[in-house]
Design a protein around this motif. Structure first.
Motif, short mmCIF file in Angstrom:
data_model
loop_
_atom_site.label_atom_id
_atom_site.label_comp_id
_atom_site.label_asym_id
_atom_site.label_seq_id
_atom_site.Cartn_x
_atom_site.Cartn_y
_atom_site.Cartn_z
N UNK A 11 43.02 52.30 22.98
CA UNK A 11 43.21 50.92 23.42
C UNK A 11 42.86 50.77 24.90
N UNK A 12 43.27 51.74 25.73
CA UNK A 12 43.01 51.65 27.16
C UNK A 12 41.52 51.72 27.46
N UNK A 13 40.82 52.65 26.77
CA UNK A 13 39.37 52.76 26.99
C UNK A 13 38.64 51.51 26.50
N UNK A 14 39.04 51.05 25.30
CA UNK A 14 38.42 49.84 24.77
C UNK A 14 38.64 48.65 25.68
N UNK A 15 39.89 48.49 26.13
CA UNK A 15 40.20 47.39 27.03
C UNK A 15 39.48 47.53 28.35
N UNK A 16 39.36 48.78 28.86
CA UNK A 16 38.67 49.00 30.13
C UNK A 16 37.19 48.64 30.02
N UNK A 17 36.57 49.04 28.90
CA UNK A 17 35.14 48.72 28.71
C UNK A 17 34.92 47.22 28.61
N UNK A 18 35.78 46.54 27.86
CA UNK A 18 35.65 45.08 27.75
C UNK A 18 35.89 44.41 29.09
N UNK A 19 36.92 44.90 29.82
CA UNK A 19 37.19 44.32 31.14
C UNK A 19 36.05 44.60 32.11
N UNK A 20 35.43 45.79 31.97
CA UNK A 20 34.27 46.10 32.80
C UNK A 20 33.13 45.14 32.48
N UNK A 21 32.98 44.80 31.18
CA UNK A 21 31.96 43.81 30.80
C UNK A 21 32.24 42.45 31.44
N UNK A 22 33.51 42.10 31.51
CA UNK A 22 33.88 40.83 32.16
C UNK A 22 33.53 40.85 33.64
N UNK A 23 33.88 41.94 34.33
CA UNK A 23 33.60 42.03 35.76
C UNK A 23 32.09 42.10 36.02
N UNK A 24 31.37 42.82 35.16
CA UNK A 24 29.91 42.88 35.31
C UNK A 24 29.31 41.49 35.14
N UNK A 25 29.82 40.74 34.17
CA UNK A 25 29.36 39.37 33.98
C UNK A 25 29.64 38.50 35.19
N UNK A 26 30.83 38.67 35.77
CA UNK A 26 31.17 37.91 36.98
C UNK A 26 30.21 38.24 38.12
N UNK A 27 29.86 39.55 38.23
CA UNK A 27 28.94 39.97 39.28
C UNK A 27 27.54 39.41 39.07
N UNK A 28 27.15 39.24 37.79
CA UNK A 28 25.81 38.75 37.48
C UNK A 28 25.66 37.25 37.71
#
Length: 554
Positions: A11-28
């Motif tokens: 759950x932590x890894x899955x949530x981290x990857x999804x949250x990383x996708x969110x932050x990457x989207x914000x950066x883009x």
């Protein structure tokens, strides 16, 4: 804390990857806006404008869904980890080997199992969003590298020292957070103790002293909380200053590059937007660092409870399949007990009278294997040393009904039947303890709901219900401690006869000073200074032993 994270790794890894996708989207987002300016708005290309707007919409759609599902995953990991810690702490506290409760008030243990477990579990949220923030910083740094190498290097090389400073800023918060939790838990424990003993406090007119005690404890807790809050404020303030300076430096470098013509207008907009965006991940890292600091402090408190030395060893041996109930003490010393030796035959009802209440309490602990005797002493059941038997198995054969036994919220019937050997045993136990009279006096009989700890009953009624519960268990050996101190003489005589009838053929040890109960025993063991000094019937000891007579008749 490591187990709280690794236990929820998926759950932590899955949530981290999804949250990383969110932050990457914000950066883009600022990068795409810069491309819209350079490739569509400045040339006046309407088709490319629509295309890039569609791309921007897709980025927003992706980052919003990533955030939604990442939060769901890390929150689930947090709650699951906290729940498992609560179960682990509860199992340790309720372990038959004991020891976890030593030196802690009940309220403190509750605080460890709830507040501290919640804080440790929440590090999964901090971890997920901390990883995401790092991913966002890396994506932002790479994007800035494409705009300008100096800008990208400034961000990528500036993050590690910033993280190191954040770690040092979190140290005072970690220390003071641990103290805050400790003092708050102690205040909760004191409050719980005062509430549970409110009736006694009123009876001895000690309300003012109790209130003053809680006031001092509460003020101590408040001071610790304020110190922790100040540390948290300094931590967040320090991180805000560091990140603000860092972002201002990035914006300054980007502005100079644009003024020199090294980057386009769109790239300038992208760099300024990225610089503003970086404040978000850096703030998240500051929050995650503070959360980890508090989590480490709470984890240390939980670890202290889980690692507490057991009161008794486990024991590898077992009792006979059919326990006859022969109890023997050989040179038993523990606390106030001093080389105590006596024997109770199977089916015998024996009274134990002690001139020292501490000796009686110590005897109860060793008989129920809440403590083991000092080396050289032995407590045996049917020839088997109790120190060699698992404590849980001992307590199935030997039930110790203490004087201050607690009742539970629920019906009177449920309280008595909770440990009953059979349905038929409930009615017999109720009659033997005169608890049937209690039921008759209640509005709904045995179906009447009792409040927490049975406070809706009088002291004598609670004693009778607690005794009925012990009798209903029908253990091979029953040890009862002062079960009639709050009942009248007529009821006490009925209870004495009831215990005798209910326990016929089973071993019963009555640790009491009540003449009515001692009169119905087969014999009495009299202890002075923690050592048995006389053995005989109640009538003989009253007639021949002045110290015994003074103990039971005064």
């Amino acid at each position: 804390m490591r187990r709280a994270i690794t236990g929820q790794l998926k759950l932590s890894l899955g949530g981290s990857l999804l949250a990383a996708g969110h932050q990457a989207g914000e950066a883009l987002v600022p990068v795409v806006i810069g491309l819209v300016i350079d490739e569509a708005i400045r040339p006046g290309d309407h088709e490319r404008l629509l295309l890039w707007i569609a791309v921007l919409g897709a980025v927003f759609l992706t980052l919003s869904h990533s955030y939604r599902f990442s939060l769901r995953a890390v929150e689930r990991a947090s709650e699951t980890a906290a729940h498992r810690l609560r179960i682990e702490v509860t199992e340790r506290v309720l372990s038959a080997r004991g020891g976890a409760e030593a030196g802690l008030l009940p309220g403190e243990l509750v605080s460890v199992a709830t507040q501290d477990a919640k804080r440790v579990g929440s590090v999964n949220v901090a971890l997920g969003f901390g990883v995401a923030a790092l991913a966002g910083l890396i994506v932002g740094g790479v994007a800035l590298l494409r705009v300008s190498v100096p800008l990208g290097l400034l961000v990528l090389l500036g993050i590690p020292p910033l993280m190191l400073l954040a770690h040092f800023l979190g140290k005072p918060l970690e220390r003071r957070s641990g103290t805050e939790q400790e003092r708050a838990a102690h205040a909760s424990g004191v409050a719980a103790d005062l509430i549970s003993g409110l009736r006694v406090l009123k009876g001895i007119k000690a309300e003012d002293a109790a209130v003053e005690r809680y006031r001092l404890t509460s003020r101590d807790s408040l001071a610790a909380t304020l110190r922790a809050a100040r540390a948290q404020s300094w931590h967040y303030g320090g991180m805000l200053i560091l990140t603000g300076v860092f972002i201002a430096l990035v914006a300054l470098v980007g502005g100079r590059l644009a003024a020199q013509g090294d980057i386009t207008v769109g790239e300038l907009v992208a760099s300024v937007g990225l610089a503003q965006y970086l404040l978000g991940p850096l703030s998240i890292l500051a929050w995650a660092n503070g959360d980890f600091a508090q989590g480490r402090a709470s984890a240390a408190r939980i670890a202290a409870v889980l690692a507490a030395a057991p009161a008794v060893a486990g024991g590898e041996g077992g009792l006979p399949a059919r326990v006859e109930g022969r109890v023997r003490l050989r040179g038993v010393s523990h606390d106030a007990l001093r080389a105590a030796s006596f024997e109770v035959s199977p089916g015998e009802t024996v009274g134990v009278v002690s001139s020292d209440p501490a000796s009686a309490a110590a005897l109860l602990r060793v008989l129920g294997r809440a403590a083991d005797p000092e080396p050289g002493g032995r407590v045996e059941l049917d020839g088997v040393p109790l120190a060699e038997v698992d404590p849980a198995e001992v307590r199935r054969a030997v039930v110790v009904a203490e004087h201050d036994a607690e009742l539970f919220e629920g019906t009177l019937f449920d309280n008595v039947a909770s440990a009953a050997a059979s349905p038929a045993a409930v009615a017999a136990a109720m009659a033997g303890a005169a608890a049937d009279e209690v039921a008759a006096a209640l509005p709904y009989g045995t179906a009447t709901m009792l409040t927490e700890r049975g406070r809706s009953l009088s002291g004598g009624q609670r004693q009778r219900v607690a005794l009925a519960r012990a009798l209903a268990a029908e253990p091979p050996v029953l040890v009862v401690h002062d079960p009639t101190t709050a009942v009248d003489a007529a009821t006490e005589a009925r209870i004495a006869a009831g215990i005798r009838g209910a326990r016929a053929g089973r071993t019963t040890i009555l640790v009491v000073t009540s003449p009515a109960l001692l009169a119905m025993t087969d014999r009495v063991v009299f202890m002075e200074g923690g050592t048995p000094v006389a053995d005989g019937t109640h009538a003989d000891l009253v007639r021949t032993n002045a110290a015994y007579r003074a103990t039971v008749l005064t």
